[in-house]
Design an enzyme around this catalytic site. Structure first.
Site, mmCIF file in Angstrom:
data_model
loop_
_atom_site.group_PDB
_atom_site.id
_atom_site.type_symbol
_atom_site.label_atom_id
_atom_site.label_comp_id
_atom_site.label_asym_id
_atom_site.label_seq_id
_atom_site.Cartn_x
_atom_site.Cartn_y
_atom_site.Cartn_z
ATOM 1 N N ASP A 111 14.353 18.053 -0.273
ATOM 2 C CA ASP A 111 15.142 18.480 -1.431
ATOM 3 C C ASP A 111 15.760 17.288 -2.157
ATOM 4 O O ASP A 111 15.774 17.236 -3.398
ATOM 5 C CB ASP A 111 16.261 19.440 -0.997
ATOM 6 N N GLU A 160 12.415 22.053 3.547
ATOM 7 C CA GLU A 160 12.799 21.039 2.577
ATOM 8 C C GLU A 160 14.287 20.720 2.599
ATOM 9 O O GLU A 160 14.708 19.658 2.142
ATOM 10 C CB GLU A 160 12.361 21.454 1.174
ATOM 11 N N HIS A 200 0.829 -1.204 0.000
ATOM 12 C CA HIS A 200 0.000 0.000 0.000
ATOM 13 C C HIS A 200 0.868 1.261 0.000
ATOM 14 O O HIS A 200 1.909 1.305 0.656
ATOM 15 C CB HIS A 200 -0.874 0.057 1.246
ATOM 16 N N ASN A 254 8.064 -3.814 3.362
ATOM 17 C CA ASN A 254 6.646 -3.567 3.629
ATOM 18 C C ASN A 254 6.254 -3.908 5.064
ATOM 19 O O ASN A 254 5.594 -3.116 5.748
ATOM 20 C CB ASN A 254 5.812 -4.395 2.650
ATOM 21 N N GLN A 302 9.171 26.723 2.302
ATOM 22 C CA GLN A 302 9.656 25.520 1.623
ATOM 23 C C GLN A 302 11.177 25.406 1.727
ATOM 24 O O GLN A 302 11.712 24.343 2.025
ATOM 25 C CB GLN A 302 9.272 25.546 0.142
#
Length: 282
Positions: free
Chosen positions: A250, A273, A120, A151, A269
């Site tokens: 980034d 980031e 998922h 997972n 941002q």
């Protein structure tokens, strides 16, 4: 007449009180917000000509789908207490019939014997508010070939931690995606499965914006907001500790070409980031 007037006045006052109480009783944590509030990372559209970057919007999440890879490029969703409840895991993996006519539609059988889990992007356990919400996570457009240990251990622990953050009074905006070609599952290395119709990704990443439950979410993202970014190899030999794979937004943007928090002011941002999260992990 006087009695009727007083009766109407009392009913009006009582109605106003009920409405006021109803409004006040809805906490920010009980609100289901727009999964694309932080932006559309790849500028995906609903034009079928955009077959490598096709936008699908569900009530539970939004995604960019790549027809030729047979998987999503990314899936974006909101997570608050409003999405969590007592609905059980449906396990009803199903093709997504909202894909354009003529496109390959993966089924559960497409993964049989591949050595990869039906992984998922938006987790089943993030959508337990209703049976319909949970069933939506089993559409195959939300699924990628994922190495079992990736997972079931590393990624599962990160997903559990996200829900711990929500139970601690936060709401999250999460974007999960994959890129590259070739992973290693329980049957060894593979570049594709389902007779070449589904590409096995080489890397799987996630970006998590953590906010105290509230309103006007985008405007509340500041240079100090916690943003967790993780990028893992799609193998079963990876470290079970997800924190080992923390990176910056980034770095993920450089690898994918996406603009992951495009709705956030540019100055904010730049700050969030570039940073690699070093916060708690459990």
């Amino acid at each position: 007449m006087k009695h009727i007037f007083y009766r109407l006045l009392c009913i009006g006052l009582l109605s106003g009180f009920v409405i006021s109480c109803s409004d006040d009783s809805v906490s920010p944590a009980e609100v289901r917000d727009n999964p694309l509030a932080m932006g559309n990372p790849s500028g995906a559209t609903t034009d079928p000509a955009s077959y490598t970057n096709y936008l699908l919007e569900k009530p539970q999440y939004a995604l960019s789908y790549h027809r030729d890879r047979g998987t999503p490029n990314w899936v974006s969703w909101h997570l608050s207490k409003a999405w969590l409840g007592s609905a059980s895991r449906q396990d009803n993996f199903a093709p997504d019939n909202t894909l354009p006519t003529g496109w390959f539609r993966a089924t559960s059988a497409s993964y049989t014997g591949s050595g990869f889990d039906r992984g998922h992007n938006c987790p089943s356990a993030d959508r337990t508010g209703s049976v319909a919400d949970n069933a939506a996570t089993f559409l195959m457009t939300n699924i990628i070939p994922q190495a079992p240990n990736n997972n079931q251990r590393t990624w599962a622990d990160l997903e559990n931690y996200c829900r711990t953050l929500v139970n601690g009074g936060n709401e999250l905006y999460i974007i999960c995606g994959s890129y590259g070609r070739g992973g290693t599952g329980s049957e060894g290395q593979a570049n594709t499965i389902a007779d070449g119709k589904i590409t096995v990704p080489n890397r799987i990443w996630k970006v998590i914006v953590v906010l105290p439950a509230g309103t006007n979410d985008v405007s509340r993202v500041t240079a100090d907001t916690r943003v967790i970014s993780v990028n893992t190899p799609n193998t079963s030999s990876l470290n079970p500790e997800w924190a080992t794979y923390r990176t910056s937004v980034d770095a993920i943007e450089k690898a994918t070409g996406y603009d992951l928090l495009s709705a956030v002011p540019a100055s904010v941002q730049s700050a969030v980031e570039a940073r690699v999260d070093d916060g708690p992990v459990n």
